[in-house]
Design a protein around this motif. Structure first.
Motif, PDB file in Angstrom:
ATOM      1  N   LEU A   1      -6.673  -0.482   0.656  1.00 61.03           N
ATOM      2  CA  LEU A   1      -8.113  -0.740   0.601  1.00 61.03           C
ATOM      3  C   LEU A   1      -8.899   0.524   0.935  1.00 61.03           C
ATOM      4  O   LEU A   1      -9.903   0.845   0.292  1.00 61.03           O
ATOM      5  CB  LEU A   1      -8.489  -1.855   1.572  1.00 61.03           C
ATOM      6  CG  LEU A   1      -8.018  -3.269   1.198  1.00 61.03           C
ATOM      7  CD1 LEU A   1      -8.307  -4.237   2.341  1.00 61.03           C
ATOM      8  CD2 LEU A   1      -8.693  -3.741  -0.073  1.00 61.03           C
ATOM      9  N   ALA A   2      -8.425   1.257   1.941  1.00 57.20           N
ATOM     10  CA  ALA A   2      -9.093   2.501   2.327  1.00 57.20           C
ATOM     11  C   ALA A   2      -8.995   3.529   1.204  1.00 57.20           C
ATOM     12  O   ALA A   2      -9.975   4.225   0.891  1.00 57.20           O
ATOM     13  CB  ALA A   2      -8.481   3.046   3.611  1.00 57.20           C
ATOM     14  N   GLU A   3      -7.831   3.616   0.582  1.00 57.94           N
ATOM     15  CA  GLU A   3      -7.659   4.557  -0.518  1.00 57.94           C
ATOM     16  C   GLU A   3      -8.488   4.141  -1.729  1.00 57.94           C
ATOM     17  O   GLU A   3      -8.838   4.976  -2.560  1.00 57.94           O
ATOM     18  CB  GLU A   3      -6.179   4.644  -0.900  1.00 57.94           C
ATOM     19  CG  GLU A   3      -5.324   5.348   0.152  1.00 57.94           C
ATOM     20  CD  GLU A   3      -3.883   5.469  -0.273  1.00 57.94           C
ATOM     21  OE1 GLU A   3      -3.440   4.681  -1.144  1.00 57.94           O
ATOM     22  OE2 GLU A   3      -3.175   6.355   0.267  1.00 57.94           O
ATOM     23  N   GLY A   4      -8.817   2.853  -1.811  1.00 57.84           N
ATOM     24  CA  GLY A   4      -9.639   2.355  -2.912  1.00 57.84           C
ATOM     25  C   GLY A   4     -11.131   2.554  -2.701  1.00 57.84           C
ATOM     26  O   GLY A   4     -11.927   2.210  -3.570  1.00 57.84           O
ATOM     27  N   GLY A   5     -11.509   3.109  -1.544  1.00 53.59           N
ATOM     28  CA  GLY A   5     -12.909   3.428  -1.323  1.00 53.59           C
ATOM     29  C   GLY A   5     -13.659   2.522  -0.374  1.00 53.59           C
ATOM     30  O   GLY A   5     -14.885   2.576  -0.298  1.00 53.59           O
ATOM     31  N   TYR A   6     -12.942   1.702   0.397  1.00 51.42           N
ATOM     32  CA  TYR A   6     -13.610   0.782   1.322  1.00 51.42           C
ATOM     33  C   TYR A   6     -13.384   1.190   2.781  1.00 51.42           C
ATOM     34  O   TYR A   6     -12.363   1.791   3.110  1.00 51.42           O
ATOM     35  CB  TYR A   6     -13.086  -0.646   1.129  1.00 51.42           C
ATOM     36  CG  TYR A   6     -13.427  -1.229  -0.215  1.00 51.42           C
ATOM     37  CD1 TYR A   6     -14.667  -1.822  -0.444  1.00 51.42           C
ATOM     38  CD2 TYR A   6     -12.526  -1.170  -1.271  1.00 51.42           C
ATOM     39  CE1 TYR A   6     -14.991  -2.348  -1.690  1.00 51.42           C
ATOM     40  CE2 TYR A   6     -12.840  -1.681  -2.519  1.00 51.42           C
ATOM     41  CZ  TYR A   6     -14.074  -2.272  -2.722  1.00 51.42           C
ATOM     42  OH  TYR A   6     -14.393  -2.779  -3.956  1.00 51.42           O
ATOM     43  N   TYR A   7     -14.360   0.848   3.612  1.00 49.82           N
ATOM     44  CA  TYR A   7     -14.140   0.970   5.057  1.00 49.82           C
ATOM     45  C   TYR A   7     -13.532  -0.354   5.506  1.00 49.82           C
ATOM     46  O   TYR A   7     -14.066  -1.425   5.206  1.00 49.82           O
ATOM     47  CB  TYR A   7     -15.436   1.228   5.816  1.00 49.82           C
ATOM     48  CG  TYR A   7     -15.229   1.221   7.319  1.00 49.82           C
ATOM     49  CD1 TYR A   7     -14.642   2.314   7.968  1.00 49.82           C
ATOM     50  CD2 TYR A   7     -15.570   0.103   8.084  1.00 49.82           C
ATOM     51  CE1 TYR A   7     -14.424   2.301   9.329  1.00 49.82           C
ATOM     52  CE2 TYR A   7     -15.349   0.081   9.454  1.00 49.82           C
ATOM     53  CZ  TYR A   7     -14.774   1.181  10.073  1.00 49.82           C
ATOM     54  OH  TYR A   7     -14.535   1.162  11.423  1.00 49.82           O
ATOM     55  N   VAL A   8     -12.420  -0.267   6.223  1.00 51.97           N
ATOM     56  CA  VAL A   8     -11.721  -1.465   6.675  1.00 51.97           C
ATOM     57  C   VAL A   8     -11.836  -1.554   8.199  1.00 51.97           C
ATOM     58  O   VAL A   8     -11.555  -0.581   8.913  1.00 51.97           O
ATOM     59  CB  VAL A   8     -10.230  -1.427   6.270  1.00 51.97           C
ATOM     60  CG1 VAL A   8      -9.540  -2.728   6.687  1.00 51.97           C
ATOM     61  CG2 VAL A   8     -10.101  -1.220   4.767  1.00 51.97           C
ATOM     62  N   VAL A   9     -12.248  -2.693   8.698  1.00 53.04           N
ATOM     63  CA  VAL A   9     -12.342  -2.894  10.144  1.00 53.04           C
ATOM     64  C   VAL A   9     -10.961  -2.664  10.752  1.00 53.04           C
ATOM     65  O   VAL A   9      -9.973  -3.279  10.309  1.00 53.04           O
ATOM     66  CB  VAL A   9     -12.831  -4.314  10.468  1.00 53.04           C
ATOM     67  CG1 VAL A   9     -12.847  -4.546  11.980  1.00 53.04           C
ATOM     68  CG2 VAL A   9     -14.219  -4.549   9.883  1.00 53.04           C
ATOM     69  N   PRO A  10     -10.835  -1.788  11.752  1.00 53.78           N
ATOM     70  CA  PRO A  10      -9.527  -1.502  12.361  1.00 53.78           C
ATOM     71  C   PRO A  10      -8.840  -2.771  12.863  1.00 53.78           C
ATOM     72  O   PRO A  10      -9.468  -3.611  13.509  1.00 53.78           O
ATOM     73  CB  PRO A  10      -9.875  -0.561  13.520  1.00 53.78           C
ATOM     74  CG  PRO A  10     -11.154   0.098  13.088  1.00 53.78           C
ATOM     75  CD  PRO A  10     -11.907  -0.966  12.340  1.00 53.78           C
ATOM     76  N   VAL A  11      -7.562  -2.876  12.567  1.00 56.07           N
ATOM     77  CA  VAL A  11      -6.805  -4.079  12.933  1.00 56.07           C
ATOM     78  C   VAL A  11      -6.772  -4.273  14.443  1.00 56.07           C
ATOM     79  O   VAL A  11      -6.883  -5.402  14.935  1.00 56.07           O
ATOM     80  CB  VAL A  11      -5.369  -4.000  12.367  1.00 56.07           C
ATOM     81  CG1 VAL A  11      -4.521  -5.148  12.901  1.00 56.07           C
ATOM     82  CG2 VAL A  11      -5.409  -4.046  10.847  1.00 56.07           C
ATOM     83  N   THR A  12      -6.610  -3.186  15.200  1.00 56.40           N
ATOM     84  CA  THR A  12      -6.543  -3.310  16.662  1.00 56.40           C
ATOM     85  C   THR A  12      -7.859  -3.841  17.228  1.00 56.40           C
ATOM     86  O   THR A  12      -7.857  -4.683  18.144  1.00 56.40           O
ATOM     87  CB  THR A  12      -6.225  -1.949  17.299  1.00 56.40           C
ATOM     88  OG1 THR A  12      -7.143  -0.951  16.801  1.00 56.40           O
ATOM     89  CG2 THR A  12      -4.806  -1.515  16.969  1.00 56.40           C
ATOM     90  N   LEU A  13      -8.984  -3.366  16.705  1.00 59.48           N
ATOM     91  CA  LEU A  13     -10.294  -3.844  17.154  1.00 59.48           C
ATOM     92  C   LEU A  13     -10.462  -5.309  16.813  1.00 59.48           C
ATOM     93  O   LEU A  13     -10.930  -6.113  17.638  1.00 59.48           O
ATOM     94  CB  LEU A  13     -11.396  -3.023  16.488  1.00 59.48           C
ATOM     95  CG  LEU A  13     -12.840  -3.520  16.691  1.00 59.48           C
ATOM     96  CD1 LEU A  13     -13.204  -3.487  18.168  1.00 59.48           C
ATOM     97  CD2 LEU A  13     -13.813  -2.688  15.863  1.00 59.48           C
TER      98      LEU A  13
END
Length: 221
Positions: A68-80
């Motif tokens: 998803l990140a490589e596709g151009g999106y900001y992804v909410v960190p899993v740990t957070l």
């Protein structure tokens, strides 16, 4: 033996033609809602596990941010995300997916959430072979309107990387024994989860997610 070989080739050709025919008859995805929503930040919810393997949810979740990140999106960190849910008394995926969309949007600042279901995860053992399979389906939901923006499915199997061994039945049995030992000594499921996640969350045509705003290809699909 030649006739068996010919029959196998014919069957394989027929299967390829059938798959091609189905693909050509299928309709292209409708991206109208996706383009209107223009999501920038995605919240990847813990996948719901419908398999006996207790490691399935964490195994697949750990592989889903990168594509998803490589596709151009900001992804909410899993740990957070995990810690936030824990502090609010939520830990099971089945409970988390029931959280109100508006609450998810305001808490994490996400535009859309990814809901995922795992239907296969782990090794399947047969008399003469073993195969590690990971299969999951997902849908991207707009957290403002509740509209489903996209759906997809991805699968991977360790058998894709293996070639038939020579040596007749003895060779097959030796190869199967080696495959089972390798699967037991290594986390083959995690490796296949990575492949399945990449296939599931593929960005770009013909039926993947649209390119995100951080991609140089944003707006070209």
């Amino acid at each position: 033996m030649k006739s068996v070989s010919v029959m196998r080739r014919v069957a394989g050709l027929a299967l390829c033609l059938a798959v091609t025919a189905c693909a050509s008859q299928g309709q292209a995805p409708d991206y109208t809602a996706f383009k209107a929503a223009k999501p920038r930040t995605i919240l990847v919810l813990p996948p719901v596990n419908h398999t006996p393997d207790v490691n399935a949810t964490n195994g697949l979740l750990s592989q889903m941010t990168l594509p998803l990140a490589e596709g151009g999106y900001y992804v909410v960190p899993v740990t957070l995300e995990t810690e936030t849910f824990r502090q609010n008394g939520l830990s099971a995926p089945d409970e988390i997916i029931q959280a109100p969309a508006e609450k998810l949007r305001t808490t994490f600042g996400a535009d859309a959430a990814l809901y995922t279901t795992i239907t296969a995860y782990g090794s399947v053992y047969h008399v003469i072979d073993s195969n590690t399979i990971v299969t999951a389906s997902a849908k991207l939901v707009d957290l403002k309107s509740g509209s489903v923006l996209w759906t997809g499915i991805g699968s991977a199997a360790s058998s894709e990387k293996r070639q038939n061994s020579g040596g007749g039945i003895v060779g097959i049995l030796v190869s199967a024994a080696m495959n089972q030992v390798i699967d037991n000594l290594t986390d083959e499921s995690l490796a296949e989860a990575g492949t399945a996640a990449n296939r599931l969350l593929k960005v770009g045509p013909p039926n993947g997610l649209l390119y995100g705003p951080r991609s140089v290809k944003y707006g070209t699909d």
